[in-house]
Design an enzyme around this catalytic site. Structure first.
Site, PDB file in Angstrom:
ATOM      1  N   ARG A  75     -85.941 -33.826  97.618  1.00 24.80           N
ATOM      2  CA  ARG A  75     -85.201 -33.368  98.786  1.00 24.80           C
ATOM      3  C   ARG A  75     -83.906 -34.159  98.923  1.00 24.80           C
ATOM      4  NH1 ARG A  75     -90.197 -33.968 103.033  1.00 24.80           N
ATOM      5  NH2 ARG A  75     -91.707 -32.796 101.788  1.00 24.80           N
ATOM      6  N   ASP A  77     -81.219 -35.076 102.264  1.00 23.56           N
ATOM      7  CA  ASP A  77     -81.081 -34.956 103.717  1.00 23.56           C
ATOM      8  C   ASP A  77     -79.882 -34.100 104.104  1.00 23.56           C
ATOM      9  OD1 ASP A  77     -83.238 -36.519 104.483  1.00 23.56           O
ATOM     10  OD2 ASP A  77     -82.095 -38.378 104.336  1.00 23.56           O
ATOM     11  N   ARG A 223     -79.310 -44.834 100.814  1.00 21.17           N
ATOM     12  CA  ARG A 223     -78.422 -45.039 101.962  1.00 21.17           C
ATOM     13  C   ARG A 223     -78.665 -46.385 102.634  1.00 21.17           C
ATOM     14  NH1 ARG A 223     -79.294 -39.747 105.413  1.00 21.17           N
ATOM     15  NH2 ARG A 223     -78.263 -41.064 106.964  1.00 21.17           N
TER      16      ARG A 223
END
Lengths: 270, 270
Positions: A75, A77, A223
């Site tokens: 995935r 975000d 991140r």
């Protein structure tokens, strides 16, 4: 083109290799590029447009309109971009890969999503489970002036950053560690232990680039690492502080989480 | 900040070095970056938003709201971008350059225009007339898949291009020539004779980059050259055809005009 289709699975559904009649369906490996700005992220969701849904719609147009399941390697975000996401797709009949690429791109047209490559692959190829390495890039534009071209495509940091210090500190994270500190509170991975293969931080003028690779990453790991390295770059944290944060194995020890804007999913290896 | 302002000149107006009272006004040199997609071009126009008007509005906010004249080194067409356009601006009183940059960027905020640098300069500096060299870049993305990040920011060419052949042919244009063939029908330059200092065409993966520099360019010259070199790149034209087109001194001999999307005004020298 109009022929029977296999509908997309519901959220969390896994793709099947065979039709109800037991006939094998050709599997395609897709290499994807997308600008994450207009999307709620990769994964199909009720509350907005996802890259996956847009692809499943486009795939459905190959065979009469009912969406076909597309399975991604991982995935991304909301607001995160891709230059080399990989997904697989089963088609109910043989179509040459060149046509698959062209037709998908045609039907994706209004959206900033492109199929860079399509190839027929083995029936046991799985975009997520067959992956052996994933590579991410994080882009920082380090300047006083606001962004123009790069709005939403990079993290704008005004305070001058020392990219060499960031690179040096980052080496403390390379290898096998418990990355609980650098993990989203809702991360669904079974273990917080991951092996980072490399992190490189380089500067080219006002552009700072962080490149990292691993077999797999925790949710928000890239991140969280970038945000914390930014604190090192501006001199607020030392390499030792970073090491302490890692050793704390506690999300509360995290320095800072970088925004999605600068993150690019670059490549998946199989 | 609130003090008397000099209003922006009307279309075609030239800036003045002095106020009505004879007092010298400080002149600033601005280095500008802008994404040309939302603009009708550099120059102020009745029919839409121009980069110049947006800057003049922002400059006016430094002194009470009435727009201040901003003079560019040259115009750019609708959809053409800049990474190093230069303009000058006279302010009615002394303000330090750092504040000028910050305040302009603050007031430019909704628009994709940024002041990369601001410096106080001599009263006889003129963004257009003092320029000794201008540099442009043209970006082509040469791939089958549609553009995502680069929509409006590059020319998407699907047919494979031979960048080496383009570079080789382009050398026929270097030097002093009558560029009538590569000139817009409404170009306002007094003479079609220009001296191209260099053209370089290079490829990096799917990205083809054309770089060119000259003291000054005719209207559409860079785009006309790029469009014609694209014909060379796909094998439709030879270097000899290009040479014949140049020698024809006739706009009708032009091969193709490239779209504005890929053109970037990179740098001005003084």
């Amino acid at each position: 083109m109009d022929f029977p289709c296999r509908p997309a699975a519901g959220p969390g559904g896994r793709s099947r290799d065979e039709t109800a009649s037991g006939q094998t369906m050709p599997r395609f490996k897709l290499t994807l590029e997308y600008d994450g700005r207009p999307f709620v992220g990769w994964q199909r969701q009720e509350n907005g447009l996802s890259v996956q849904a847009v692809l499943e719609q486009a795939a459905g147009m190959l065979c009469g309109g009912t969406p076909l399941a597309v399975t991604g390697s991982g995935r991304t975000d909301a607001g995160v971009h891709a230059r080399g996401q990989v997904a697989h797709l089963d088609l109910p009949r043989a179509i040459d890969a060149h046509t698959v690429q062209g037709a998908l791109n045609y039907h994706l047209k209004p959206h900033p999503v492109a199929v860079l490559a399509a190839e027929e692959t083995a029936a046991d190829f799985h975009a997520r489970f067959s992956a052996t390495a994933r590579h991410y890039r994080y882009r920082i534009v380090n300047r006083r002036a606001p962004l123009t071209f790069d709005r939403g495509l990079a993290w704008h940091v005004i305070v001058p950053l020392d990219a060499d210090a960031m690179h040096d500190a980052a080496q403390a994270l390379v290898g096998r560690h418990d990355f609980t500190t650098f993990r989203h509170s809702q991360c669904q991975a079974k273990s917080p232990v991951k092996t980072l293969d490399y992190i490189r931080v380089t500067r080219d003028g006002e552009d700072i680039r962080l490149e990292t690779g691993a077999r797999s990453f925790l949710h928000h790991q890239a991140r969280s690492i970038t945000g914390t390295l930014k604190l090192v770059g501006e001199g607020k944290w030392t390499r030792r502080d970073l090491r302490h944060a890692l050793d704390a194995r506690d999300r509360a020890a995290l320095g800072l989480n970088a925004p999605p804007d600068g993150l690019y999913f670059m490549k998946v290896e199989y």
